[in-house]
Design an enzyme around this catalytic site. Structure first.
Site, mmCIF file in Angstrom:
data_model
loop_
_atom_site.group_PDB
_atom_site.id
_atom_site.type_symbol
_atom_site.label_atom_id
_atom_site.label_comp_id
_atom_site.label_asym_id
_atom_site.label_seq_id
_atom_site.Cartn_x
_atom_site.Cartn_y
_atom_site.Cartn_z
ATOM 1 N N SER A 138 71.105 32.841 1.251
ATOM 2 C CA SER A 138 70.191 32.774 2.392
ATOM 3 C C SER A 138 70.744 31.792 3.412
ATOM 4 C CB SER A 138 68.810 32.293 1.928
ATOM 5 O OG SER A 138 68.000 31.881 3.010
ATOM 6 N N TYR A 151 63.604 26.396 -2.704
ATOM 7 C CA TYR A 151 64.258 27.670 -2.403
ATOM 8 C C TYR A 151 65.627 27.433 -1.787
ATOM 9 C CZ TYR A 151 64.874 32.318 -0.252
ATOM 10 O OH TYR A 151 65.352 33.540 0.144
#
Length: 276
Positions: A138, A151
């Site tokens: 990501s 995350y």
């Protein structure tokens, strides 16, 4: 038909990026096994795929589930491609308040699952002379402010794991790379909310509107954008690429918004205003 005769595993394949990638690989000739905790969604894809896609309920926080999914694909004639993609937002708490349990749960879902996918796929790929592994990271791995802390740390771990795994497995002719999505409109943004169909539609429209303004390419990113990058990395077109990543973000990481949006203030525009 770049993947004719190939067998692939896609985790998180019932929706979003995983679904789009499973469909893309199948369209190009692969036989695909998808794993997901969403049994209804997974079965629906399998039932409409003319036998090209198979579903197995898989919780990637359980290493045994990952091993069973990979073994199912291998038993059909050998495993060629693994896309470690399953994930969710995880804990949204900041580092100063997050519990150890929430931290561990997020890392297990987003990072340990990738490690265990590689762990169980690599020996099977090595036994047949090689293979390809692609992992989902990501843009949050590259800087702060794009996603919650736990995350972001997990996704940064995925990027480094991709590098060291590529080095470890090169002797087996196994390539390992990652895709780094930007603002892609999937259900990950609303998964933690209990929304009815009407509210979900409103949320989807709002997310798409924000996404279209989040980077130089003036539209929301789509799961199919990531699927195209994964298909490239999994193909022989990328045969000389390993241990790296492809950034698929519409230009989000070019710089601050002011670097591409002339309506945003910069130090130079501020000085111009002062100078008259």
């Amino acid at each position: 038909m770049r993947f004719a005769g190939k067998r692939a595993v896609v985790t998180g394949g019932a929706s979003g990026i995983g679904r789009a990638t499973a469909l893309r690989l199948a369209e190009e000739g692969a036989e695909v096994w998808i794993g997901d905790i969403d049994s209804d969604g997974g079965q629906a894809i399998a039932e409409t795929s003319n036998g090209r896609i198979h579903f197995r309920r898989t919780d990637v926080c359980e290493a045994g589930d990952i091993a069973a999914l990979i073994a199912a694909a291998d038993s059909a004639g050998g495993l060629d491609i693994l896309f470690n993609n399953a994930g969710a937002g995880g804990s949204r708490d900041n580092i100063d308040v997050i519990s150890a349990e929430d931290w561990d749960r997020t890392q297990a879902l987003l990072l340990r699952s990738v490690a265990m996918g590689i762990r169980h796929a690599a020996p099977l790929m090595a036994a047949r002379g090689g293979g390809v592994i692609v992992n989902t990271s990501s843009v949050s791995a590259l800087g702060s402010g794009y996603a919650p802390t736990a995350y972001s740390v997990a996704k940064a771990g995925v990027l480094h794991l991709t590098k060291v795994a590529a080095a470890d497995l090169a002797r087996h002719n196994i390539r390992v790379n990652a895709v780094v999505p930007g603002f892609i409109t999937t259900g990950i943004f609303t998964a933690s909310f209990d929304l009815d169909a009407e509210k979900q539609a409103i949320a989807d429209a709002a997310i798409a509107g924000v996404a279209a303004k989040a980077q130089p390419v003036a539209r929301a990113g789509r799961p199919e954008d990531i699927a195209a990058a994964v298909a490239f990395l999994a193909s022989e077109d990328a045969a000389f690429i390993t241990g790296t990543h492809i950034l698929v973000d519409g230009g989000m990481m070019i710089g601050t918004r002011a670097s591409w949006d002339e309506t945003q203030p910069t130090i130079f525009s501020a000085l111009d205003a002062i100078a008259g």
